[in-house]
Design an enzyme around this catalytic site. Structure first.
Site, PDB file in Angstrom:
ATOM      1  CE  LYS A 177      -1.760   2.992   2.716  1.00 23.38           C
ATOM      2  NZ  LYS A 177      -1.840   4.130   1.815  1.00 23.38           N
ATOM      3  CD  GLU A 252      13.783   0.838   8.649  1.00 19.42           C
ATOM      4  OE1 GLU A 252      14.317   1.882   9.049  1.00 19.42           O
ATOM      5  OE2 GLU A 252      14.328  -0.276   8.762  1.00 19.42           O
ATOM      6  CB  CYS A 286      13.270   9.132   7.929  1.00 24.04           C
ATOM      7  SG  CYS A 286      14.203   8.105   6.791  1.00 24.04           S
ATOM      8  CD  GLU A 383      10.365  12.919  11.254  1.00 18.07           C
ATOM      9  OE1 GLU A 383       9.201  12.589  11.527  1.00 18.07           O
ATOM     10  OE2 GLU A 383      11.124  12.214  10.578  1.00 18.07           O
TER      11      GLU A 383
HETATM   12  P1  NAP Z   1       2.602   8.321   7.684  1.00 20.44           P
HETATM   13  O1  NAP Z   1       1.572   9.348   7.787  1.00 20.44           O
HETATM   14  O2  NAP Z   1       2.896   7.495   8.884  1.00 20.44           O
HETATM   15  O3  NAP Z   1       2.147   7.375   6.464  1.00 20.44           O
HETATM   16  C1  NAP Z   1       2.936   6.319   6.012  1.00 20.44           C
HETATM   17  C2  NAP Z   1       2.054   5.290   5.342  1.00 20.44           C
HETATM   18  O4  NAP Z   1       1.164   4.733   6.306  1.00 20.44           O
HETATM   19  C3  NAP Z   1       1.170   5.848   4.232  1.00 20.44           C
HETATM   20  O5  NAP Z   1       1.025   4.867   3.221  1.00 20.44           O
HETATM   21  C4  NAP Z   1      -0.145   6.064   4.953  1.00 20.44           C
HETATM   22  O6  NAP Z   1      -1.263   6.050   4.107  1.00 20.44           O
HETATM   23  C5  NAP Z   1      -0.184   4.853   5.862  1.00 20.44           C
HETATM   24  N1  NAP Z   1      -1.051   4.968   7.017  1.00 20.44           N
HETATM   25  C6  NAP Z   1      -1.451   6.087   7.672  1.00 20.44           C
HETATM   26  N2  NAP Z   1      -2.275   5.736   8.693  1.00 20.44           N
HETATM   27  C7  NAP Z   1      -2.396   4.393   8.671  1.00 20.44           C
HETATM   28  C8  NAP Z   1      -3.101   3.433   9.459  1.00 20.44           C
HETATM   29  N3  NAP Z   1      -3.854   3.802  10.500  1.00 20.44           N
HETATM   30  N4  NAP Z   1      -2.988   2.125   9.147  1.00 20.44           N
HETATM   31  C9  NAP Z   1      -2.223   1.731   8.107  1.00 20.44           C
HETATM   32  N5  NAP Z   1      -1.548   2.586   7.318  1.00 20.44           N
HETATM   33  C10 NAP Z   1      -1.616   3.891   7.606  1.00 20.44           C
HETATM   34  O7  NAP Z   1       4.000   8.905   7.202  1.00 20.44           O
HETATM   35  P2  NAP Z   1       4.296   9.874   5.976  1.00 20.44           P
HETATM   36  O8  NAP Z   1       3.813  11.224   6.334  1.00 20.44           O
HETATM   37  O9  NAP Z   1       3.819   9.253   4.701  1.00 20.44           O
HETATM   38  O10 NAP Z   1       5.887   9.829   5.917  1.00 20.44           O
HETATM   39  C11 NAP Z   1       6.690  10.647   6.682  1.00 20.44           C
HETATM   40  C12 NAP Z   1       7.189   9.907   7.901  1.00 20.44           C
HETATM   41  O11 NAP Z   1       7.857   8.726   7.497  1.00 20.44           O
HETATM   42  C13 NAP Z   1       8.218  10.712   8.673  1.00 20.44           C
HETATM   43  O12 NAP Z   1       7.992  10.578  10.046  1.00 20.44           O
HETATM   44  C14 NAP Z   1       9.539  10.055   8.284  1.00 20.44           C
HETATM   45  O13 NAP Z   1      10.573  10.227   9.215  1.00 20.44           O
HETATM   46  C15 NAP Z   1       9.129   8.635   8.147  1.00 20.44           C
HETATM   47  N6  NAP Z   1      10.070   7.901   7.301  1.00 20.44           N
HETATM   48  C16 NAP Z   1      10.899   7.002   7.882  1.00 20.44           C
HETATM   49  C17 NAP Z   1      11.848   6.333   7.103  1.00 20.44           C
HETATM   50  C18 NAP Z   1      12.782   5.338   7.714  1.00 20.44           C
HETATM   51  O14 NAP Z   1      13.402   4.602   6.942  1.00 20.44           O
HETATM   52  N7  NAP Z   1      12.940   5.272   9.020  1.00 20.44           N
HETATM   53  C19 NAP Z   1      11.928   6.593   5.732  1.00 20.44           C
HETATM   54  C20 NAP Z   1      11.054   7.519   5.174  1.00 20.44           C
HETATM   55  C21 NAP Z   1      10.126   8.164   5.983  1.00 20.44           C
HETATM   56  P3  NAP Z   1      -1.900   7.431   3.532  1.00 20.44           P
HETATM   57  O15 NAP Z   1      -0.843   8.026   2.677  1.00 20.44           O
HETATM   58  O16 NAP Z   1      -3.066   6.940   2.779  1.00 20.44           O
HETATM   59  O17 NAP Z   1      -2.223   8.262   4.719  1.00 20.44           O
END
Ligand code: NAP
Length: 480
Positions: A177, A252, A286, A383
Protein backbone atom coordinates in the site's frame (compact mmCIF):
# COMPACT_ATOMS: atom_id res chain seq x y z
CA UNK A 1 0.66 14.10 -17.95
CA UNK A 2 1.76 11.53 -20.47
CA UNK A 3 3.70 8.78 -18.75
CA UNK A 4 3.68 5.03 -19.34
CA UNK A 5 3.63 4.45 -15.59
CA UNK A 6 0.78 6.77 -14.68
CA UNK A 7 -1.53 3.81 -14.06
CA UNK A 8 -4.90 4.61 -12.51
CA UNK A 9 -5.67 1.05 -11.44
CA UNK A 10 -4.66 -1.37 -8.71
CA UNK A 11 -3.10 -4.78 -9.19
CA UNK A 12 -4.84 -7.69 -7.46
CA UNK A 13 -4.09 -11.30 -8.37
CA UNK A 14 -2.69 -10.33 -11.76
CA UNK A 15 -5.70 -8.16 -12.74
CA UNK A 16 -5.62 -4.38 -13.07
CA UNK A 17 -8.77 -3.23 -11.29
CA UNK A 18 -10.73 -0.23 -10.01
CA UNK A 19 -12.18 0.05 -6.52
CA UNK A 20 -15.35 -2.07 -6.34
CA UNK A 21 -17.33 1.06 -5.49
CA UNK A 22 -15.79 2.93 -8.42
CA UNK A 23 -14.55 5.60 -5.97
CA UNK A 24 -11.32 7.40 -6.76
CA UNK A 25 -8.93 9.85 -5.13
CA UNK A 26 -7.21 12.73 -6.93
CA UNK A 27 -3.41 12.99 -6.96
CA UNK A 28 -1.77 16.44 -7.05
CA UNK A 29 1.49 17.70 -8.42
CA UNK A 30 2.84 19.67 -5.44
CA UNK A 31 4.82 21.97 -7.76
CA UNK A 32 1.79 23.17 -9.68
CA UNK A 33 -1.21 22.14 -7.56
CA UNK A 34 -2.59 20.50 -10.71
CA UNK A 35 -4.30 17.13 -10.56
CA UNK A 36 -2.16 14.62 -12.41
CA UNK A 37 -4.58 11.72 -12.17
CA UNK A 38 -6.92 9.62 -10.03
CA UNK A 39 -6.36 6.36 -8.19
CA UNK A 40 -8.77 3.71 -6.92
CA UNK A 41 -10.06 4.39 -3.42
CA UNK A 42 -9.97 0.80 -2.22
CA UNK A 43 -10.89 -0.52 1.19
CA UNK A 44 -11.46 -3.72 3.12
CA UNK A 45 -13.03 -5.79 0.30
CA UNK A 46 -10.22 -5.25 -2.16
CA UNK A 47 -7.64 -5.80 0.58
CA UNK A 48 -9.18 -9.17 1.42
CA UNK A 49 -9.03 -10.12 -2.27
CA UNK A 50 -5.40 -9.05 -2.49
CA UNK A 51 -4.46 -11.04 0.63
CA UNK A 52 -6.23 -14.11 -0.79
CA UNK A 53 -4.40 -13.70 -4.11
CA UNK A 54 -1.07 -13.37 -2.29
CA UNK A 55 -1.85 -16.46 -0.20
CA UNK A 56 -2.62 -18.53 -3.32
CA UNK A 57 0.50 -17.32 -5.08
CA UNK A 58 2.61 -18.06 -2.01
CA UNK A 59 1.89 -21.75 -2.31
CA UNK A 60 3.92 -22.12 -5.50
CA UNK A 61 6.15 -19.04 -5.37
CA UNK A 62 7.58 -19.97 -1.96
CA UNK A 63 8.61 -23.36 -3.43
CA UNK A 64 10.14 -21.91 -6.59
CA UNK A 65 13.78 -22.59 -7.32
CA UNK A 66 16.21 -20.08 -5.90
CA UNK A 67 17.72 -19.62 -9.36
CA UNK A 68 14.27 -18.68 -10.75
CA UNK A 69 13.72 -16.04 -8.08
CA UNK A 70 17.19 -14.61 -8.62
CA UNK A 71 16.54 -14.36 -12.32
CA UNK A 72 13.14 -12.68 -11.77
CA UNK A 73 14.76 -10.14 -9.46
CA UNK A 74 17.47 -9.45 -12.03
CA UNK A 75 14.71 -8.90 -14.62
CA UNK A 76 13.01 -6.49 -12.21
CA UNK A 77 16.26 -4.58 -11.74
CA UNK A 78 16.68 -4.32 -15.52
CA UNK A 79 13.04 -3.30 -16.08
CA UNK A 80 13.50 -0.48 -13.59
CA UNK A 81 16.64 0.83 -15.24
CA UNK A 82 15.20 0.43 -18.75
CA UNK A 83 12.52 2.90 -17.65
CA UNK A 84 14.74 5.10 -15.51
CA UNK A 85 13.74 8.45 -16.99
CA UNK A 86 9.98 7.79 -17.14
CA UNK A 87 9.97 6.58 -13.53
CA UNK A 88 12.06 9.53 -12.33
CA UNK A 89 9.83 12.13 -13.98
CA UNK A 90 6.71 10.43 -12.59
CA UNK A 91 8.29 10.55 -9.14
CA UNK A 92 9.09 14.25 -9.44
CA UNK A 93 5.59 15.00 -10.74
CA UNK A 94 3.85 13.42 -7.77
CA UNK A 95 6.38 14.12 -5.03
CA UNK A 96 8.12 17.36 -6.01
CA UNK A 97 11.79 16.44 -5.49
CA UNK A 98 14.22 17.70 -8.14
CA UNK A 99 14.66 15.38 -11.09
CA UNK A 100 18.29 14.60 -10.25
CA UNK A 101 17.20 13.34 -6.83
CA UNK A 102 14.37 11.32 -8.40
CA UNK A 103 16.86 9.70 -10.79
CA UNK A 104 19.02 8.86 -7.79
CA UNK A 105 16.06 7.31 -5.99
CA UNK A 106 15.27 5.03 -8.95
CA UNK A 107 18.93 4.04 -9.16
CA UNK A 108 19.18 3.11 -5.49
CA UNK A 109 15.89 1.20 -5.77
CA UNK A 110 17.41 -0.85 -8.58
CA UNK A 111 20.54 -1.36 -6.50
CA UNK A 112 18.44 -2.74 -3.60
CA UNK A 113 16.73 -5.24 -5.92
CA UNK A 114 20.11 -6.38 -7.22
CA UNK A 115 21.55 -6.56 -3.72
CA UNK A 116 18.83 -8.89 -2.45
CA UNK A 117 19.07 -11.05 -5.59
CA UNK A 118 22.71 -11.55 -4.60
CA UNK A 119 22.17 -11.77 -0.86
CA UNK A 120 19.60 -14.60 -0.97
CA UNK A 121 22.29 -16.87 -2.42
CA UNK A 122 24.33 -16.28 0.73
CA UNK A 123 21.50 -16.96 3.16
CA UNK A 124 22.97 -20.12 4.60
CA UNK A 125 21.56 -22.53 7.16
CA UNK A 126 23.62 -24.32 9.78
CA UNK A 127 24.57 -27.83 10.84
CA UNK A 128 25.10 -27.46 14.58
CA UNK A 129 27.43 -29.85 16.47
CA UNK A 130 25.04 -32.19 18.31
CA UNK A 131 25.53 -33.23 21.95
CA UNK A 132 25.35 -36.93 20.95
CA UNK A 133 26.70 -38.80 17.92
CA UNK A 134 23.33 -40.21 16.86
CA UNK A 135 21.86 -36.81 16.10
CA UNK A 136 22.18 -34.10 13.47
CA UNK A 137 20.84 -30.63 14.24
CA UNK A 138 19.79 -28.59 11.22
CA UNK A 139 18.93 -24.90 11.10
CA UNK A 140 17.10 -23.84 7.94
CA UNK A 141 15.48 -20.65 6.62
CA UNK A 142 12.00 -20.37 5.11
CA UNK A 143 9.96 -17.49 3.68
CA UNK A 144 7.83 -15.92 6.37
CA UNK A 145 4.63 -15.93 4.29
CA UNK A 146 2.41 -13.18 2.93
CA UNK A 147 3.99 -9.79 3.61
CA UNK A 148 2.18 -6.45 3.74
CA UNK A 149 4.26 -3.38 2.88
CA UNK A 150 3.05 0.11 3.76
CA UNK A 151 5.17 3.01 2.49
CA UNK A 152 5.43 6.81 2.86
CA UNK A 153 5.32 9.64 0.34
CA UNK A 154 8.86 10.96 0.72
CA UNK A 155 10.63 8.07 -1.08
CA UNK A 156 7.70 6.49 -2.88
CA UNK A 157 9.81 4.24 -5.08
CA UNK A 158 12.89 3.22 -3.10
CA UNK A 159 11.06 2.54 0.17
CA UNK A 160 9.11 -0.15 -1.66
CA UNK A 161 12.31 -1.46 -3.30
CA UNK A 162 13.80 -2.09 0.15
CA UNK A 163 10.76 -4.23 1.01
CA UNK A 164 10.01 -5.94 -2.30
CA UNK A 165 13.65 -6.92 -2.79
CA UNK A 166 14.07 -9.05 0.34
CA UNK A 167 10.47 -10.30 0.35
CA UNK A 168 10.60 -11.57 -3.24
CA UNK A 169 14.11 -12.95 -2.82
CA UNK A 170 13.03 -14.90 0.27
CA UNK A 171 10.02 -16.40 -1.53
CA UNK A 172 7.32 -14.26 0.09
CA UNK A 173 4.37 -12.73 -1.73
CA UNK A 174 3.39 -9.12 -1.15
CA UNK A 175 0.41 -6.83 -0.66
CA UNK A 176 1.71 -3.25 -0.91
CA UNK A 177 0.00 0.00 0.00
CA UNK A 178 1.80 3.14 -1.20
CA UNK A 179 1.07 6.56 0.31
CA UNK A 180 -2.00 8.32 -1.07
CA UNK A 181 -0.07 11.50 -1.88
CA UNK A 182 2.42 9.64 -4.12
CA UNK A 183 0.81 6.40 -5.29
CA UNK A 184 2.02 6.16 -8.88
CA UNK A 185 5.64 5.27 -8.12
CA UNK A 186 4.27 2.44 -5.97
CA UNK A 187 1.75 1.22 -8.55
CA UNK A 188 4.57 1.26 -11.11
CA UNK A 189 6.22 -1.62 -9.21
CA UNK A 190 3.19 -3.75 -10.18
CA UNK A 191 3.78 -3.12 -13.88
CA UNK A 192 7.53 -3.66 -13.50
CA UNK A 193 6.93 -6.94 -11.64
CA UNK A 194 4.63 -8.10 -14.47
CA UNK A 195 7.24 -7.15 -17.06
CA UNK A 196 9.89 -9.02 -15.08
CA UNK A 197 7.76 -12.17 -15.19
CA UNK A 198 6.62 -12.57 -11.59
CA UNK A 199 3.54 -14.83 -11.49
CA UNK A 200 0.10 -13.31 -10.84
CA UNK A 201 -0.59 -12.63 -7.16
CA UNK A 202 3.06 -12.44 -6.11
CA UNK A 203 2.95 -8.63 -6.11
CA UNK A 204 -0.36 -6.89 -5.36
CA UNK A 205 -0.71 -3.11 -5.06
CA UNK A 206 -3.60 -1.32 -3.39
CA UNK A 207 -4.39 2.38 -2.97
CA UNK A 208 -7.07 4.06 -0.92
CA UNK A 209 -8.18 4.33 2.67
CA UNK A 210 -5.25 3.75 4.98
CA UNK A 211 -7.55 2.89 7.88
CA UNK A 212 -9.55 0.31 5.92
CA UNK A 213 -6.60 -1.24 4.07
CA UNK A 214 -4.35 -1.09 7.14
CA UNK A 215 -7.08 -2.44 9.44
CA UNK A 216 -7.79 -5.41 7.16
CA UNK A 217 -4.10 -6.21 6.79
CA UNK A 218 -3.50 -6.04 10.51
CA UNK A 219 -6.51 -8.22 11.37
CA UNK A 220 -5.63 -10.92 8.82
CA UNK A 221 -4.04 -14.10 10.19
CA UNK A 222 -2.79 -14.81 6.65
CA UNK A 223 -0.48 -11.79 6.63
CA UNK A 224 2.51 -13.01 8.62
CA UNK A 225 4.63 -9.90 8.43
CA UNK A 226 4.08 -6.17 8.13
CA UNK A 227 6.87 -3.96 6.96
CA UNK A 228 6.12 -0.28 7.47
CA UNK A 229 7.96 2.94 6.73
CA UNK A 230 6.35 6.10 8.01
CA UNK A 231 5.69 8.13 11.10
CA UNK A 232 6.32 6.87 14.62
CA UNK A 233 2.70 7.60 15.49
CA UNK A 234 1.26 5.29 12.81
CA UNK A 235 4.02 2.74 13.48
CA UNK A 236 2.94 2.49 17.11
CA UNK A 237 -0.68 1.91 16.04
CA UNK A 238 0.43 -0.91 13.73
CA UNK A 239 2.60 -2.50 16.43
CA UNK A 240 -0.43 -2.52 18.76
CA UNK A 241 -2.64 -3.98 16.02
CA UNK A 242 -0.08 -6.68 15.23
CA UNK A 243 -0.53 -8.27 18.66
CA UNK A 244 -3.77 -10.13 17.94
CA UNK A 245 -2.25 -12.24 15.18
CA UNK A 246 1.35 -12.06 16.49
CA UNK A 247 2.73 -10.74 13.20
CA UNK A 248 6.35 -10.02 12.63
CA UNK A 249 6.85 -6.29 12.22
CA UNK A 250 9.58 -4.16 10.69
CA UNK A 251 9.24 -0.50 11.51
CA UNK A 252 11.21 2.28 9.81
CA UNK A 253 9.92 5.32 11.66
CA UNK A 254 10.62 8.99 12.27
CA UNK A 255 13.90 10.64 13.19
CA UNK A 256 15.37 13.71 14.88
CA UNK A 257 18.93 13.69 13.58
CA UNK A 258 21.65 15.72 15.30
CA UNK A 259 24.56 17.07 13.22
CA UNK A 260 27.52 17.96 15.41
CA UNK A 261 30.34 20.20 14.18
CA UNK A 262 33.39 20.04 16.46
CA UNK A 263 36.06 22.73 16.58
CA UNK A 264 38.62 20.55 14.74
CA UNK A 265 36.29 19.84 11.80
CA UNK A 266 37.00 20.69 8.18
CA UNK A 267 34.32 23.39 8.03
CA UNK A 268 33.98 23.37 4.25
CA UNK A 269 33.42 19.62 4.29
CA UNK A 270 30.95 20.02 7.17
CA UNK A 271 28.95 22.58 5.19
CA UNK A 272 28.93 20.34 2.14
CA UNK A 273 27.67 17.43 4.27
CA UNK A 274 25.17 19.70 6.01
CA UNK A 275 23.61 20.78 2.73
CA UNK A 276 22.89 17.17 1.78
CA UNK A 277 21.89 16.04 5.25
CA UNK A 278 19.56 19.01 5.71
CA UNK A 279 18.06 20.02 2.38
CA UNK A 280 17.78 16.80 0.38
CA UNK A 281 14.14 16.36 -0.65
CA UNK A 282 13.39 19.82 0.81
CA UNK A 283 14.30 18.53 4.26
CA UNK A 284 11.68 15.80 4.02
CA UNK A 285 13.71 12.67 4.69
CA UNK A 286 13.69 10.59 7.85
CA UNK A 287 17.48 10.94 8.08
CA UNK A 288 17.48 14.72 7.53
CA UNK A 289 19.33 16.83 10.08
CA UNK A 290 16.87 18.24 12.59
CA UNK A 291 19.35 19.89 14.98
CA UNK A 292 22.78 21.36 14.23
CA UNK A 293 25.12 21.51 17.26
CA UNK A 294 28.14 23.69 16.50
CA UNK A 295 31.07 24.20 18.87
CA UNK A 296 31.41 27.84 19.95
CA UNK A 297 34.86 28.47 18.41
CA UNK A 298 33.70 27.51 14.89
CA UNK A 299 30.06 28.55 15.18
CA UNK A 300 30.26 31.83 13.26
CA UNK A 301 32.39 30.42 10.45
CA UNK A 302 30.10 27.40 9.99
CA UNK A 303 26.94 29.52 10.08
CA UNK A 304 28.30 32.06 7.56
CA UNK A 305 29.30 29.31 5.13
CA UNK A 306 26.03 27.42 5.59
CA UNK A 307 24.12 30.64 4.97
CA UNK A 308 26.03 31.33 1.75
CA UNK A 309 25.41 27.79 0.48
CA UNK A 310 21.74 27.88 1.51
CA UNK A 311 21.09 31.18 -0.22
CA UNK A 312 22.80 29.97 -3.41
CA UNK A 313 20.27 27.17 -3.88
CA UNK A 314 18.10 27.31 -6.95
CA UNK A 315 14.42 26.89 -6.07
CA UNK A 316 11.68 25.93 -8.50
CA UNK A 317 9.72 23.14 -10.14
CA UNK A 318 11.80 19.97 -9.75
CA UNK A 319 11.20 19.19 -13.43
CA UNK A 320 13.28 22.19 -14.47
CA UNK A 321 17.02 21.96 -15.06
CA UNK A 322 19.36 23.05 -12.28
CA UNK A 323 16.65 23.15 -9.61
CA UNK A 324 18.00 22.05 -6.21
CA UNK A 325 14.90 22.66 -4.06
CA UNK A 326 11.36 21.90 -5.15
CA UNK A 327 8.06 22.41 -3.35
CA UNK A 328 7.11 20.78 -0.07
CA UNK A 329 4.59 17.95 -0.24
CA UNK A 330 1.49 19.93 0.80
CA UNK A 331 0.12 22.97 2.62
CA UNK A 332 0.10 21.23 6.02
CA UNK A 333 3.83 20.59 5.72
CA UNK A 334 4.41 24.30 5.03
CA UNK A 335 2.21 25.32 7.96
CA UNK A 336 4.17 23.02 10.30
CA UNK A 337 7.49 24.67 9.35
CA UNK A 338 5.95 28.13 9.80
CA UNK A 339 4.67 27.12 13.24
CA UNK A 340 8.14 25.95 14.26
CA UNK A 341 9.71 29.21 13.09
CA UNK A 342 7.18 31.29 15.05
CA UNK A 343 7.74 29.14 18.13
CA UNK A 344 11.53 29.54 17.87
CA UNK A 345 11.39 33.30 17.31
CA UNK A 346 9.03 33.72 20.29
CA UNK A 347 11.58 31.88 22.42
CA UNK A 348 14.53 34.03 21.33
CA UNK A 349 15.78 32.42 18.10
CA UNK A 350 17.02 34.59 15.23
CA UNK A 351 16.08 33.97 11.60
CA UNK A 352 19.21 34.78 9.60
CA UNK A 353 18.06 33.39 6.28
CA UNK A 354 14.65 32.73 4.71
CA UNK A 355 11.84 32.28 7.21
CA UNK A 356 8.90 32.76 4.87
CA UNK A 357 6.90 31.19 2.08
CA UNK A 358 8.72 31.53 -1.22
CA UNK A 359 7.40 34.04 -3.74
CA UNK A 360 6.77 31.10 -6.12
CA UNK A 361 3.68 30.55 -3.92
CA UNK A 362 1.85 27.23 -3.50
CA UNK A 363 3.92 24.90 -1.31
CA UNK A 364 7.29 26.53 -1.93
CA UNK A 365 9.17 27.62 1.18
CA UNK A 366 12.41 29.56 1.56
CA UNK A 367 15.28 27.47 2.95
CA UNK A 368 15.64 28.89 6.44
CA UNK A 369 18.35 29.17 9.10
CA UNK A 370 17.66 29.98 12.75
CA UNK A 371 20.50 30.62 15.18
CA UNK A 372 20.29 30.76 18.96
CA UNK A 373 18.25 27.54 19.09
CA UNK A 374 17.46 26.20 22.56
CA UNK A 375 16.17 22.92 23.98
CA UNK A 376 12.71 24.32 24.74
CA UNK A 377 11.99 25.05 21.07
CA UNK A 378 9.61 22.73 19.23
CA UNK A 379 12.18 21.52 16.70
CA UNK A 380 14.44 20.29 19.51
CA UNK A 381 12.01 17.42 20.08
CA UNK A 382 9.79 17.23 16.97
CA UNK A 383 10.68 16.13 13.46
CA UNK A 384 10.81 19.30 11.27
CA UNK A 385 10.45 17.59 7.89
CA UNK A 386 11.15 20.82 6.05
CA UNK A 387 13.97 23.12 4.85
CA UNK A 388 14.70 24.66 8.24
CA UNK A 389 18.17 24.59 9.82
CA UNK A 390 18.13 25.05 13.60
CA UNK A 391 21.57 25.93 14.99
CA UNK A 392 22.45 25.23 18.62
CA UNK A 393 25.82 26.32 20.06
CA UNK A 394 27.82 24.11 22.48
CA UNK A 395 31.07 24.44 24.43
CA UNK A 396 32.32 20.94 25.29
CA UNK A 397 31.97 17.37 24.06
CA UNK A 398 29.91 16.08 26.98
CA UNK A 399 27.36 18.78 26.39
CA UNK A 400 27.11 17.86 22.69
CA UNK A 401 26.75 14.13 23.37
CA UNK A 402 24.05 14.68 25.99
CA UNK A 403 22.08 17.08 23.77
CA UNK A 404 22.36 14.80 20.72
CA UNK A 405 20.94 11.85 22.66
CA UNK A 406 18.18 13.82 24.40
CA UNK A 407 15.36 12.52 22.20
CA UNK A 408 13.17 9.44 22.01
CA UNK A 409 14.25 9.04 18.36
CA UNK A 410 17.38 7.20 17.27
CA UNK A 411 17.57 6.98 13.49
CA UNK A 412 20.50 8.98 12.03
CA UNK A 413 23.23 11.18 13.50
CA UNK A 414 26.11 13.06 11.87
CA UNK A 415 29.32 14.55 13.21
CA UNK A 416 32.36 16.30 11.76
CA UNK A 417 35.71 15.92 13.49
CA UNK A 418 39.29 14.96 12.58
CA UNK A 419 39.98 13.49 16.01
CA UNK A 420 40.04 9.70 15.89
CA UNK A 421 39.30 9.27 19.59
CA UNK A 422 36.27 11.53 19.26
CA UNK A 423 35.11 9.56 16.23
CA UNK A 424 35.21 6.29 18.20
CA UNK A 425 33.44 7.92 21.13
CA UNK A 426 30.74 9.11 18.73
CA UNK A 427 30.35 5.61 17.31
CA UNK A 428 30.03 4.18 20.84
CA UNK A 429 27.89 6.76 22.56
CA UNK A 430 25.47 8.16 20.00
CA UNK A 431 22.19 6.29 20.47
CA UNK A 432 21.48 6.06 16.75
CA UNK A 433 21.15 3.25 14.23
CA UNK A 434 23.03 5.16 11.50
CA UNK A 435 26.04 7.32 12.27
CA UNK A 436 27.85 9.42 9.66
CA UNK A 437 31.25 10.74 10.70
CA UNK A 438 32.52 13.27 8.17
CA UNK A 439 29.71 12.29 5.79
CA UNK A 440 26.24 13.72 5.29
CA UNK A 441 24.88 10.94 3.09
CA UNK A 442 25.51 7.39 4.26
CA UNK A 443 22.65 5.21 3.00
CA UNK A 444 23.95 2.34 0.88
CA UNK A 445 22.53 -1.06 -0.02
CA UNK A 446 25.42 -2.93 1.60
CA UNK A 447 24.78 -1.54 5.11
CA UNK A 448 21.92 -2.10 7.54
CA UNK A 449 19.51 0.85 7.66
CA UNK A 450 17.23 1.24 10.67
CA UNK A 451 16.60 3.16 13.83
CA UNK A 452 17.02 2.61 17.55
CA UNK A 453 14.60 3.65 20.29
CA UNK A 454 11.30 4.96 18.87
CA UNK A 455 12.75 5.20 15.36
CA UNK A 456 12.06 1.60 14.64
CA UNK A 457 12.44 -2.15 14.76
CA UNK A 458 14.50 -4.15 12.27
CA UNK A 459 16.85 -3.24 9.43
CA UNK A 460 16.55 -2.75 5.70
CA UNK A 461 19.54 -3.28 3.43
CA UNK A 462 22.71 -5.14 4.31
CA UNK A 463 22.57 -8.85 5.05
CA UNK A 464 20.30 -7.98 7.99
CA UNK A 465 17.65 -6.68 5.57
CA UNK A 466 16.79 -10.23 4.49
CA UNK A 467 16.54 -11.80 7.92
CA UNK A 468 13.14 -10.34 8.79
CA UNK A 469 11.59 -12.04 5.75
CA UNK A 470 12.80 -15.47 6.76
CA UNK A 471 11.68 -17.81 9.51
CA UNK A 472 14.30 -19.97 11.15
CA UNK A 473 13.49 -23.64 11.79
CA UNK A 474 15.46 -26.15 13.80
CA UNK A 475 15.18 -29.83 12.86
CA UNK A 476 16.60 -32.58 15.06
CA UNK A 477 17.41 -35.79 13.16
CA UNK A 478 17.73 -38.50 15.83
CA UNK A 479 18.50 -42.22 15.93
CA UNK A 480 21.20 -42.02 13.26
P1 NAP B 1 2.60 8.32 7.68
O1 NAP B 1 1.57 9.35 7.79
O2 NAP B 1 2.90 7.49 8.88
O3 NAP B 1 2.15 7.37 6.46
C1 NAP B 1 2.94 6.32 6.01
C2 NAP B 1 2.05 5.29 5.34
O4 NAP B 1 1.16 4.73 6.31
C3 NAP B 1 1.17 5.85 4.23
O5 NAP B 1 1.02 4.87 3.22
C4 NAP B 1 -0.15 6.06 4.95
O6 NAP B 1 -1.26 6.05 4.11
C5 NAP B 1 -0.18 4.85 5.86
N1 NAP B 1 -1.05 4.97 7.02
C6 NAP B 1 -1.45 6.09 7.67
N2 NAP B 1 -2.27 5.74 8.69
C7 NAP B 1 -2.40 4.39 8.67
C8 NAP B 1 -3.10 3.43 9.46
N3 NAP B 1 -3.85 3.80 10.50
N4 NAP B 1 -2.99 2.12 9.15
C9 NAP B 1 -2.22 1.73 8.11
N5 NAP B 1 -1.55 2.59 7.32
C10 NAP B 1 -1.62 3.89 7.61
O7 NAP B 1 4.00 8.90 7.20
P2 NAP B 1 4.30 9.87 5.98
O8 NAP B 1 3.81 11.22 6.33
O9 NAP B 1 3.82 9.25 4.70
O10 NAP B 1 5.89 9.83 5.92
C11 NAP B 1 6.69 10.65 6.68
C12 NAP B 1 7.19 9.91 7.90
O11 NAP B 1 7.86 8.73 7.50
C13 NAP B 1 8.22 10.71 8.67
O12 NAP B 1 7.99 10.58 10.05
C14 NAP B 1 9.54 10.06 8.28
O13 NAP B 1 10.57 10.23 9.22
C15 NAP B 1 9.13 8.64 8.15
N6 NAP B 1 10.07 7.90 7.30
C16 NAP B 1 10.90 7.00 7.88
C17 NAP B 1 11.85 6.33 7.10
C18 NAP B 1 12.78 5.34 7.71
O14 NAP B 1 13.40 4.60 6.94
N7 NAP B 1 12.94 5.27 9.02
C19 NAP B 1 11.93 6.59 5.73
C20 NAP B 1 11.05 7.52 5.17
C21 NAP B 1 10.13 8.16 5.98
P3 NAP B 1 -1.90 7.43 3.53
O15 NAP B 1 -0.84 8.03 2.68
O16 NAP B 1 -3.07 6.94 2.78
O17 NAP B 1 -2.22 8.26 4.72
Amino acid sequence: MNNLFLIEKNLIGGQWVDAQSGATLAVNNPATDEIIGHIPNCGAKETTLAITAAERAFDSYSRSNLSERVSLLNNLHDALLDNHEALASLLTAEQGKPLFEARGEIAIGAAYIKWFAEEIRRSKGELIPAPTNDRRLLVTHHPVGVVAAITPWNFPSSMLARKLGPALAAGCTVVAKPATATPYSGIAWGKLAEEAGFPAGVVNILTGSSQAIGGTIMASPTVRKVTFTGSTEVGKTLIRQSADTVKKVSMELGGNAPFIVFNDADIDAAVEGAMIAKYRNMGQTCVCTNRFYVQADVHDEFVAKLQAATEAMNIGNGMDDNVQQGPMIDHNAVAKVEEMITDAVNKGGTVISGGERHNLGKTYFQPTIITGATADMQFATDEIFGPLSAIFKFDNDDEAFAAANATEYGLAAYAYTKDLARAFRLSNELEYGLIGINAGLITTVEAPFGGLKESGIGKEGGSQGLEDYLETKYTCLAGL
